[in-house]
Design a protein around this motif. Structure first.
Motif, PDB file in Angstrom:
ATOM      1  N   LEU A   1      16.228  50.022  30.800  1.00  0.00           N
ATOM      2  CA  LEU A   1      15.778  52.272  31.227  1.00  0.00           C
ATOM      3  C   LEU A   1      15.183  52.386  30.229  1.00  0.00           C
ATOM      4  O   LEU A   1      15.815  52.144  29.341  1.00  0.00           O
ATOM      5  CB  LEU A   1      15.776  52.220  32.417  1.00  0.00           C
ATOM      6  N   SER A   2      15.719  53.577  29.472  1.00  0.00           N
ATOM      7  CA  SER A   2      15.558  54.896  28.633  1.00  0.00           C
ATOM      8  C   SER A   2      17.209  55.049  29.136  1.00  0.00           C
ATOM      9  O   SER A   2      17.983  54.625  29.833  1.00  0.00           O
ATOM     10  CB  SER A   2      15.169  55.996  29.531  1.00  0.00           C
ATOM     11  N   TYR A   3      17.222  55.432  27.473  1.00  0.00           N
ATOM     12  CA  TYR A   3      18.308  55.205  26.903  1.00  0.00           C
ATOM     13  C   TYR A   3      18.574  56.979  26.014  1.00  0.00           C
ATOM     14  O   TYR A   3      17.821  57.102  25.554  1.00  0.00           O
ATOM     15  CB  TYR A   3      19.314  54.238  26.750  1.00  0.00           C
ATOM     16  N   GLN A   4      19.902  57.152  25.825  1.00  0.00           N
ATOM     17  CA  GLN A   4      20.112  57.783  24.484  1.00  0.00           C
ATOM     18  C   GLN A   4      20.641  57.944  23.415  1.00  0.00           C
ATOM     19  O   GLN A   4      21.278  56.354  23.768  1.00  0.00           O
ATOM     20  CB  GLN A   4      20.406  59.485  24.950  1.00  0.00           C
ATOM     21  N   THR A   5      20.974  58.408  22.565  1.00  0.00           N
ATOM     22  CA  THR A   5      21.920  58.181  21.756  1.00  0.00           C
ATOM     23  C   THR A   5      23.697  58.245  22.034  1.00  0.00           C
ATOM     24  O   THR A   5      23.791  59.582  22.442  1.00  0.00           O
ATOM     25  CB  THR A   5      21.492  58.538  20.233  1.00  0.00           C
ATOM     26  N   ILE A   6      24.845  57.913  20.665  1.00  0.00           N
ATOM     27  CA  ILE A   6      25.372  57.680  21.418  1.00  0.00           C
ATOM     28  C   ILE A   6      26.157  59.765  21.699  1.00  0.00           C
ATOM     29  O   ILE A   6      26.611  60.363  22.322  1.00  0.00           O
ATOM     30  CB  ILE A   6      26.604  57.595  20.481  1.00  0.00           C
TER      31      ILE A   6
END
Length: 531
Positions: free
Chosen positions: A266-271
């Motif tokens: 699914l959607s994700y972000q950077t650290i």
């Protein structure tokens, strides 16, 4: 609103319904009545679905009263926006009590309750009502005055009945469609689970099972050219801890970024965007990320990019004996979930540790069969995805269809007209005449009986409330303050609402202070500072 059909009239609610009628009943304290809390009104069907019977003495004070055939309408957010409204039917002894957050609409006879109910069920009506809500955030309410003045397109009485009958039919069809659609997600999940089960016993490619050496009692017989192996024989958990402050731009994957049972990312972000501060596992293209925490069963994904994953996940290297996607689908299968659940650690959040994962069984077919199994899984899953998309589209369309049906009804375009129907304007005038005659007769009867005149109880005015508080010393209960203003038992809901609205204004302005004692609020006048 546009031109109305012939025979229709545009009226204010107050012309055809009494909003929040005065409390009135002829029952003994032990008589049973219907009690309807807000939760008992369905947002979907707009019906009372979970009412209870209570003795009158338990509900006569502190609740809103309504009668058989009244329409109740939630005035508070978010119940109002969610569509909590219903026609009160089947009431014990013809009387009901419910949440104080209900407005009550009682027809004078010129409009049938079902017509009112369908009108206020419109999304457009609720959107307009939301715009005029008053009160603090989270406790906003639709004022009774708004309902009284709201315009209603009113057809002849006979046409109202035809409209309601047609709406009942059409909305029953959309309700049946909604009920049928609601079964689809469970069927999709059941089918997906079955596809994976067949994948790991040979059934998906038509292989027949035969006797085979079992690693443990929960294993099953496999085709002759398949064998059971342990996880550590064909794959390995990678270990490469990193400090996220040095790789802030890398993607960060956690269990909530993976869809259960589908191997979809699914959607994700950077650290950096996620604000991760603790050390995580680094992962690389071609590895499988598997959630080891039990609340996130059947979550795994094959990645084709660099990144770092949550400490709740294992990056897994796939050995040469395996097609990576064959292992991936095994990890999201219900069969593997059952195996891993037997090995979870005894922690607050049960998880499978590396040692136990390594000992978990895996059915291993020849590699060319693995590739064919993966191909068939993905064909089946792609079809299920299309079914899911069509389900979502149909589900989203149903509310639009219901809204369109209601709009058509209140434009006079849903049923045919009968020119012999008595026009709504004549009906309204006759009701007004009959109502005036009843009031005149009631008034004359009272004079003939020489009954003492009683002042009309009205809602509190701000200055009056302050004067009441000035006449008292120290703390005064809110109920006593209301009674001093003529708002006691028998007062209308509007009067009570007006009193508490103005009380809130004084509290916000710092004119009064409030203290909770037991089940009641007590008030005290704040001293006026001299500048």
């Amino acid at each position: 609103m546009g031109d109305l059909p012939k025979g229709w009239a545009q009226v204010a609610f107050k012309d055809v319904v009494e909003v929040n009628p005065r409390r009135s009943f002829d029952l003994e304290p032990d008589d049973m009545v219907t009690f309807v809390p807000m939760a008992a009104v369905s947002e979907i069907s707009g019906a009372i679905v979970d009412d209870v019977s209570r003795p009158l003495r338990d509900v006569a004070k502190g609740f809103t009263q309504f009668s058989e055939g009244d329409v109740i309408f939630a005035k508070i957010t978010p119940s109002m926006e969610n569509g909590k409204s219903a026609i009160a039917t089947g009431l014990v002894n013809g009387i009901g009590f419910g949440s104080t957050e209900f407005h009550v609409l009682r027809s004078y006879g010129g409009v049938i309750p079902e017509y009112i109910w369908y009108f206020i069920r419109q999304i457009s009506f609720r959107d307009d009502a939301r715009k005029v809500m008053t009160g603090a955030v989270g406790q906003q309410r639709v004022p009774a005055a708004y309902l009284k003045e709201h315009l209603l397109p009113l057809p002849p009485l006979a046409e109202q009945k035809r409209i309601v009958a047609k709406l009942d039919y059409l909305t029953s069809r959309t309700a049946s469609a909604r009920d049928a659609l609601d079964h689809i997600p469970a069927l999709i999940e059941k089918f997906r689970t079955r596809v994976l089960a067949l994948s790991f016993n040979g059934g998906l490619i038509g292989k027949m099972e035969s006797e085979t050496t079992l690693l443990e009692s929960r294993c099953w017989n496999l085709p002759a050219d398949w064998r059971w192996v342990r996880f550590e024989e064909v794959a390995a958990v990678a270990a490469n801890l990193v400090r996220p402050d040095s790789i802030l731009a890398l993607p960060h994957i956690a269990p909530n970024n993976i869809q259960s049972g589908t191997a979809k990312l699914l959607s994700y972000q950077t650290i950096g965007e996620d604000g991760v501060t603790s050390a995580k596992q680094r992962f690389y293209p071609g590895q499988i990320l598997y959630s080891k925490i039990r609340p996130y069963l059947r979550k795994a994904v094959l990645v084709d990019f660099d990144g770092a994953c949550s400490a709740d996940m294992y990056p897994i290297n796939v050995g040469s004996q395996l097609e990576a996607k064959f292992l991936l689908y095994w990890l999201v299968s219900e069969d593997f979930a059952q195996f891993s659940a037997l090995r979870e650690g005894r922690t607050v959040l049960p998880k499978i540790n590396k040692k136990e994962l390594n000992s978990t069984p895996l059915p291993l077919p020849p590699k060319e069969q693995q590739a064919e199994i993966v191909r068939r899984i993905e064909i089946a899953f792609a079809w299920l995805d299309r079914v899911s998309d069509e389900y979502t589209a149909a589900s989203n369309q149903l509310p639009r269809l219901d809204a369109s049906i209601l709009q058509t009804a209140f434009r006079g375009e849903l049923v045919s007209q009968n020119l012999n129907d008595e026009p709504a304007s004549i009906l309204i005038e006759r009701i007004k005449t009959e109502s005036a005659a009843i009031k005149e007769k009631t008034s004359s009867g009272r004079k003939a009986a020489a009954r003492p005149h009683k002042p009309i109880k009205r809602g509190a005015k701000m200055a009056n409330l302050i004067e009441v508080m000035k006449s008292k010393e120290g703390w005064v209960s809110a109920s006593h303050a209301a009674q001093a203003l003529g708002i006691g038992d028998g007062a209308t809901s509007d009067a009570v609402e007006e009193f508490y609205n103005e009380l809130r204004i004084h509290l916000q302005n710092g004119d009064l202070e409030v203290e909770r004692r037991g089940n009641e609020d007590w008030l005290r006048l704040m001293p006026i500072s001299e500048e």
